[in-house]
Design a protein around this motif. Structure first.
Motif, PDB file in Angstrom:
ATOM      1  N   UNK A 276      -9.372  -4.002  -2.422  1.00 57.68           N
ATOM      2  CA  UNK A 276      -8.653  -4.496  -1.251  1.00 57.68           C
ATOM      3  C   UNK A 276      -7.693  -5.572  -1.733  1.00 57.68           C
ATOM      4  N   UNK A 277      -6.410  -5.420  -1.361  1.00 59.73           N
ATOM      5  CA  UNK A 277      -5.402  -6.349  -1.836  1.00 59.73           C
ATOM      6  C   UNK A 277      -4.676  -6.978  -0.662  1.00 59.73           C
ATOM      7  N   UNK A 278      -4.255  -8.222  -0.865  1.00 60.14           N
ATOM      8  CA  UNK A 278      -3.543  -8.936   0.185  1.00 60.14           C
ATOM      9  C   UNK A 278      -2.148  -8.365   0.361  1.00 60.14           C
ATOM     10  N   UNK A 279      -1.696  -8.282   1.594  1.00 58.47           N
ATOM     11  CA  UNK A 279      -0.351  -7.826   1.901  1.00 58.47           C
ATOM     12  C   UNK A 279       0.544  -9.031   2.164  1.00 58.47           C
ATOM     13  N   UNK A 280       1.822  -8.872   1.891  1.00 57.72           N
ATOM     14  CA  UNK A 280       2.750  -9.981   2.075  1.00 57.72           C
ATOM     15  C   UNK A 280       2.831 -10.401   3.537  1.00 57.72           C
ATOM     16  N   UNK A 281       2.841  -9.445   4.418  1.00 55.14           N
ATOM     17  CA  UNK A 281       2.940  -9.733   5.856  1.00 55.14           C
ATOM     18  C   UNK A 281       1.939  -8.873   6.618  1.00 55.14           C
ATOM     19  N   UNK A 282       0.688  -9.229   6.541  1.00 52.32           N
ATOM     20  CA  UNK A 282      -0.308  -8.449   7.247  1.00 52.32           C
ATOM     21  C   UNK A 282      -1.675  -8.558   6.627  1.00 52.32           C
ATOM     22  N   UNK A 283      -2.610  -7.752   7.150  1.00 54.36           N
ATOM     23  CA  UNK A 283      -3.990  -7.768   6.686  1.00 54.36           C
ATOM     24  C   UNK A 283      -4.120  -7.042   5.352  1.00 54.36           C
ATOM     25  N   UNK A 284      -5.199  -7.294   4.609  1.00 54.47           N
ATOM     26  CA  UNK A 284      -5.413  -6.607   3.329  1.00 54.47           C
ATOM     27  C   UNK A 284      -5.435  -5.090   3.501  1.00 54.47           C
ATOM     28  N   UNK A 285      -5.096  -4.390   2.424  1.00 53.69           N
ATOM     29  CA  UNK A 285      -5.084  -2.934   2.454  1.00 53.69           C
ATOM     30  C   UNK A 285      -5.896  -2.399   1.279  1.00 53.69           C
ATOM     31  N   UNK A 286      -6.368  -1.161   1.431  1.00 57.30           N
ATOM     32  CA  UNK A 286      -7.163  -0.504   0.395  1.00 57.30           C
ATOM     33  C   UNK A 286      -6.235   0.190  -0.588  1.00 57.30           C
ATOM     34  N   UNK A 287      -6.465  -0.037  -1.879  1.00 56.76           N
ATOM     35  CA  UNK A 287      -5.654   0.589  -2.922  1.00 56.76           C
ATOM     36  C   UNK A 287      -6.570   1.258  -3.937  1.00 56.76           C
ATOM     37  N   UNK A 288      -6.242   2.490  -4.308  1.00 54.86           N
ATOM     38  CA  UNK A 288      -7.051   3.228  -5.282  1.00 54.86           C
ATOM     39  C   UNK A 288      -6.987   2.571  -6.647  1.00 54.86           C
TER      40      UNK A 288
END
Length: 299
Positions: A276-288
């Motif tokens: 899970x990585x932080x997004x610049x403008x928003x909630x964290x997202x899942x990345x493979x």
């Protein structure tokens, strides 16, 4: 070793495009994440201007002096690093290499130095001090040593959390000879207008888009049914795949809650599947994970 320090081989120049250089060899071998055999071929033919520099490449360019300075601090035995050296061999007029540095000192062997930056070294890079580096960088170093005659290349790396580490590659003459053979065959294909076949590398598609950048609104083209069938099937598969991936990401997001990494146990190993990585403008997202694990079926 022929080292020419009084000229700069500028990427994208006519001279650079005419030569098989280290980064091109990795693409020719099919192991570059940034270029494909066809994209390099079209650039060397002068029909593709090439892609703009990526943010990662720009970052590496700006930070290279700092990485090189760190390496020199770790190796005071090397008192001089030539940073604008063009390596070549007289019997290979079609080949060249431009290492980040060639280091020399009293009583020590000449070595190459390749300064790199990496946002995440945990998967693509192995244990510091070893030769466990990305394959495309290993090919780059092997080509430089094949032309330069030195036997060792150091890779100082600025990784995550601004941590420095170092890796070492040793020259293998058998690998060097094979690289030379395949690179020469590729260079010959330029003379005979024998382009590499199409493949699924993103750089191939981007190169073709640049080559065919105009739109003739008065022209139609009729394609064969095989191509039409493959294209339609691929588009439909992409739609289905995107839907399946979105659903899987939702499941993964719920399973991970606030965790940073998702691991799976295979045998005795805990393998990384996603982060899970932080997004610049928003909630964290899942990345493979950069290198997805092979997970056996339950049967």
């Amino acid at each position: 070793m022929t080292a020419t320090e009084d000229r700069i081989l500028v990427p994208g120049s006519a001279e650079h495009n005419s030569l098989v250089t280290a980064s091109k060899v990795a693409a020719i071998m099919g192991h570059s994440p940034w270029a494909s055999p066809l994209s390099i071929w079209q650039q060397m033919k002068g029909i593709d201007p090439g892609a703009a520099q990526t943010r990662e490449q720009s970052r590496g360019h700006y930070l290279e002096p700092a990485v090189m300075a760190w390496w020199q601090d770790q190796h005071p035995e090397y008192t001089h690093v030539a940073e604008q050296t063009v390596l070549s061999r007289g019997e290979l007029p079609w080949a060249a290499a431009t290492p980040d540095g060639i280091a020399t000192g009293d009583g020590v062997p000449i070595v190459g130095v390749e300064a790199k930056t990496a946002a995440d070294t945990r998967d693509a890079w192995g244990k510091p001090g070893t030769d466990e580096i990305p394959l495309y960088y290993a090919i780059q170093a092997m080509w430089q040593m094949h032309l330069g005659g030195h036997q060792i290349t150091y890779f100082p790396v600025l990784g995550e959390y601004l941590t420095f580490s170092e890796y070492v590659i040793e020259y293998d003459p058998l690998v060097g000879a094979e690289l030379e053979r395949q690179a020469f065959e590729f260079w010959e294909s330029l003379l005979y207008d024998d382009a590499p076949p199409l493949d699924d590398h993103p750089a191939t598609l981007e190169s073709l888009r640049r080559v065919y950048s105009d739109i003739d609104k008065a022209t139609d083209v009729y394609i064969g049914t095989d191509l039409a069938r493959r294209y339609v099937a691929a588009v439909e598969a992409e739609k289905a795949g995107k839907a399946a991936l979105t659903a899987a990401k939702s499941e993964m997001s719920k399973a991970m809650t606030n965790a940073r990494r998702a691991l799976v146990v295979v045998g005795e190993d805990a393998l990384l599947v996603a982060t899970r990585q932080a997004a610049a403008n928003g909630a964290p997202y899942v990345k493979a994970a950069p290198k997805l694990p092979t997970i056996p079926s339950e049967d």
